[in-house]
Design an enzyme around this catalytic site. Structure first.
Site, PDB file in Angstrom:
ATOM      1  N   TYR A  43      -7.110  13.978 -26.415  1.00 48.95           N
ATOM      2  CA  TYR A  43      -8.394  13.573 -26.981  1.00 48.95           C
ATOM      3  C   TYR A  43      -8.967  14.658 -27.877  1.00 48.95           C
ATOM      4  O   TYR A  43      -8.462  15.780 -27.920  1.00 48.95           O
ATOM      5  CB  TYR A  43      -9.391  13.215 -25.872  1.00 48.95           C
ATOM      6  CG  TYR A  43      -9.988  14.410 -25.151  1.00 48.95           C
ATOM      7  CD1 TYR A  43      -9.230  15.200 -24.297  1.00 48.95           C
ATOM      8  CD2 TYR A  43     -11.328  14.768 -25.344  1.00 48.95           C
ATOM      9  CE1 TYR A  43      -9.782  16.290 -23.648  1.00 48.95           C
ATOM     10  CE2 TYR A  43     -11.890  15.854 -24.691  1.00 48.95           C
ATOM     11  CZ  TYR A  43     -11.114  16.613 -23.850  1.00 48.95           C
ATOM     12  OH  TYR A  43     -11.652  17.697 -23.214  1.00 48.95           O
ATOM     13  N   ARG A  62      -5.625  19.952 -34.625  1.00 53.47           N
ATOM     14  CA  ARG A  62      -5.448  20.205 -33.180  1.00 53.47           C
ATOM     15  C   ARG A  62      -4.969  18.931 -32.478  1.00 53.47           C
ATOM     16  O   ARG A  62      -4.136  18.997 -31.566  1.00 53.47           O
ATOM     17  CB  ARG A  62      -6.740  20.721 -32.553  1.00 53.47           C
ATOM     18  CG  ARG A  62      -6.537  21.120 -31.089  1.00 53.47           C
ATOM     19  CD  ARG A  62      -7.749  21.783 -30.496  1.00 53.47           C
ATOM     20  NE  ARG A  62      -8.892  20.885 -30.468  1.00 53.47           N
ATOM     21  CZ  ARG A  62     -10.109  21.240 -30.104  1.00 53.47           C
ATOM     22  NH1 ARG A  62     -10.348  22.486 -29.731  1.00 53.47           N
ATOM     23  NH2 ARG A  62     -11.099  20.382 -30.102  1.00 53.47           N
ATOM     24  N   ARG A 110       4.223   1.137 -14.244  1.00 48.17           N
ATOM     25  CA  ARG A 110       4.126   2.526 -13.808  1.00 48.17           C
ATOM     26  C   ARG A 110       5.499   3.148 -13.546  1.00 48.17           C
ATOM     27  O   ARG A 110       6.238   2.707 -12.673  1.00 48.17           O
ATOM     28  CB  ARG A 110       3.265   2.612 -12.541  1.00 48.17           C
ATOM     29  CG  ARG A 110       2.957   4.046 -12.142  1.00 48.17           C
ATOM     30  CD  ARG A 110       2.099   4.101 -10.888  1.00 48.17           C
ATOM     31  NE  ARG A 110       1.738   5.479 -10.586  1.00 48.17           N
ATOM     32  CZ  ARG A 110       2.550   6.352 -10.011  1.00 48.17           C
ATOM     33  NH1 ARG A 110       3.771   5.987  -9.656  1.00 48.17           N
ATOM     34  NH2 ARG A 110       2.156   7.582  -9.780  1.00 48.17           N
ATOM     35  N   HIS A 112       7.176   7.330 -14.312  1.00 46.46           N
ATOM     36  CA  HIS A 112       6.821   8.608 -14.933  1.00 46.46           C
ATOM     37  C   HIS A 112       7.455   8.810 -16.313  1.00 46.46           C
ATOM     38  O   HIS A 112       6.829   9.342 -17.210  1.00 46.46           O
ATOM     39  CB  HIS A 112       7.208   9.770 -14.019  1.00 46.46           C
ATOM     40  CG  HIS A 112       6.310   9.897 -12.827  1.00 46.46           C
ATOM     41  ND1 HIS A 112       6.188   8.915 -11.878  1.00 46.46           N
ATOM     42  CD2 HIS A 112       5.491  10.896 -12.436  1.00 46.46           C
ATOM     43  CE1 HIS A 112       5.329   9.299 -10.958  1.00 46.46           C
ATOM     44  NE2 HIS A 112       4.887  10.506 -11.273  1.00 46.46           N
ATOM     45  N   LYS A 156      -5.090  19.554 -25.713  1.00 45.48           N
ATOM     46  CA  LYS A 156      -6.359  18.938 -25.287  1.00 45.48           C
ATOM     47  C   LYS A 156      -6.043  17.602 -24.629  1.00 45.48           C
ATOM     48  O   LYS A 156      -6.124  16.548 -25.269  1.00 45.48           O
ATOM     49  CB  LYS A 156      -7.294  18.790 -26.495  1.00 45.48           C
ATOM     50  CG  LYS A 156      -8.742  18.579 -26.110  1.00 45.48           C
ATOM     51  CD  LYS A 156      -9.643  18.846 -27.301  1.00 45.48           C
ATOM     52  CE  LYS A 156     -11.075  18.420 -27.065  1.00 45.48           C
ATOM     53  NZ  LYS A 156     -11.773  19.148 -26.028  1.00 45.48           N
ATOM     54  N   GLU A 188     -11.543  31.003 -20.219  1.00 50.74           N
ATOM     55  CA  GLU A 188     -12.577  30.258 -20.957  1.00 50.74           C
ATOM     56  C   GLU A 188     -13.531  29.651 -19.948  1.00 50.74           C
ATOM     57  O   GLU A 188     -13.507  30.001 -18.770  1.00 50.74           O
ATOM     58  CB  GLU A 188     -11.928  29.188 -21.841  1.00 50.74           C
ATOM     59  CG  GLU A 188     -11.084  28.183 -21.083  1.00 50.74           C
ATOM     60  CD  GLU A 188     -10.426  27.129 -21.980  1.00 50.74           C
ATOM     61  OE1 GLU A 188     -10.915  26.879 -23.082  1.00 50.74           O
ATOM     62  OE2 GLU A 188      -9.421  26.545 -21.534  1.00 50.74           O
TER      63      GLU A 188
HETATM   64  N1  PMP Z   1     -12.328  24.830 -23.752  1.00 48.88           N
HETATM   65  C1  PMP Z   1     -12.396  23.695 -23.042  1.00 48.88           C
HETATM   66  C2  PMP Z   1     -11.693  23.620 -21.723  1.00 48.88           C
HETATM   67  C3  PMP Z   1     -13.120  22.588 -23.537  1.00 48.88           C
HETATM   68  O1  PMP Z   1     -13.174  21.445 -22.848  1.00 48.88           O
HETATM   69  C4  PMP Z   1     -13.801  22.715 -24.771  1.00 48.88           C
HETATM   70  C5  PMP Z   1     -14.640  21.594 -25.322  1.00 48.88           C
HETATM   71  N2  PMP Z   1     -14.000  20.389 -25.390  1.00 48.88           N
HETATM   72  C6  PMP Z   1     -13.713  23.910 -25.478  1.00 48.88           C
HETATM   73  C7  PMP Z   1     -12.951  24.955 -24.936  1.00 48.88           C
HETATM   74  C8  PMP Z   1     -14.367  24.083 -26.814  1.00 48.88           C
HETATM   75  O2  PMP Z   1     -13.597  23.500 -27.839  1.00 48.88           O
HETATM   76  P1  PMP Z   1     -14.259  22.957 -29.175  1.00 48.88           P
HETATM   77  O3  PMP Z   1     -15.047  24.077 -29.760  1.00 48.88           O
HETATM   78  O4  PMP Z   1     -13.125  22.575 -30.016  1.00 48.88           O
HETATM   79  O5  PMP Z   1     -15.142  21.810 -28.780  1.00 48.88           O
END
Ligand code: PMP
Length: 296
Positions: A43, A62, A110, A112, A156, A188
């Site tokens: 996403y 990305r 379903r 995998h 992501k 993070e």
């Molecule tokens: N790290 C994580 C785990 C996130 O979920 C997000 C926001 N979606 C970010 C960093 C920040 O990313 P961005 O600046 O691209 O929204």
């Protein structure tokens, strides 16, 4: 692409599923969709200010990378993605929006192993939540927790159960965000990137596989350099985090926000710091330009 909801009707929220614009409550996908069954999906979240998508190309790059890593076929070209997302934004009006898009591996019995099916695409635009004055004046509260996630945090993916659990840990502790530590190093936040200021230098952990390469993070580094703020991407130890003069977090929906308490201890002076403020102002100026672009 069909359109059940006509363009021109300005609505606050609008969804799009596999070729059709629909009211969010009417958006449906199969229960056999692998996004639902396995979290087998990626996403993006792209903000739009005054009807203009912010840093769209970076988000699409990305997205392409996340799809490549997970080996989900990218159903659209960048141009098609741009048209689709802009079409969604235009239907919602000129207010600030948060545009969510999701691509799943598709619908299949379903199993995998990857099926040979079409990806599912779901998009949703809704009003962007405003940052409160209190958050800007007083800053956020954060806790530290162990980073319990996997080794593909740079993709992501929608498989966010670890992030969800980590954020709830923060909420249960009366905090806004959880800052994650792996092997004694900051990675993070549960839904944000993290920065520290140490003796005037803005530091953020190197963009490897253990953190999402945030689009806002990248923009913040550029804005800081433009303002002659010393910046570096390198590891940040737990000790540096705890002794930092400032801590900030960033994300596309929130921009850059100061963290003024960490694990019940004041960060620096306990108020939003000057480095955060300088970058926040520059970031706000960009957003103001985008909004003006819409008006003009
Ligand atoms: N790290 C994580 C785990 C996130 O979920 C997000 C926001 N979606 C970010 C960093 C920040 O990313 P961005 O600046 O691209 O929204």
């Amino acid at each position: 692409m069909n359109s059940q909801v006509p363009a021109g009707d300005s609505l606050l929220e609008m969804a799009w599923v596999n070729g059709e614009f629909v009211a969010p409550a009417a958006a449906k996908v199969s229960a056999l969709d692998r996004g639902f069954i396995f979290g087998d999906a990626v996403y993006e979240v792209v903000p739009a200010y005054g009807g203009n998508l912010f840093l769209l190309q970076s988000h699409l790059q990305r997205l392409a990378r996340s799809l490549e890593i997970t080996r989900i076929r990218n159903p659209y070209s960048d141009e098609q993605w741009g048209d689709l997302l802009q079409g969604l934004v235009d239907r919602c009006g000129n207010h600030d929006q948060s545009v969510y898009l999701q691509v799943t591996r598709g619908v299949a019995p379903r199993d995998h192993a990857f099926p040979d099916v079409e990806p599912t695409v779901f998009c949703l635009s809704r009003p962007l939540a405003e940052t409160s004055d209190q958050q800007l004046d007083q800053g956020l509260v954060a806790i530290t927790t162990a980073d319990i996630r996997w080794d593909y945090c740079h993709a992501k993916t929608t498989s966010l159960i670890a992030n969800v659990m980590l954020r709830q840990q923060a909420v249960d502790a009366g905090a806004d965000e959880a800052l994650l530590l792996r092997d004694g190093l900051l990675t993070e936040g549960s839904a944000s990137n993290a920065f520290v200021v140490v003796r005037g230098e803005l530091l953020t952990p190197t963009a490897g596989e253990q953190l999402l390469h945030g689009i806002t993070r990248e923009r913040i580094l550029q804005l800081a350099r433009q303002q002659n703020i010393p910046v570096a991407e390198r590891s940040v130890s737990e000790q540096q985090l705890r002794r930092a003069d400032e801590i900030c977090i960033s994300s596309s929906t929130k921009g850059i926000l100061p963290v003024t308490r960490l694990d019940d201890v004041a960060v620096g002076e306990g108020t939003p710091g000057p480095v955060w403020h300088a970058i926040w102002q520059a970031y706000q100026a960009e957003i103001a330009q985008l909004r003006k672009g819409a008006a003009g």
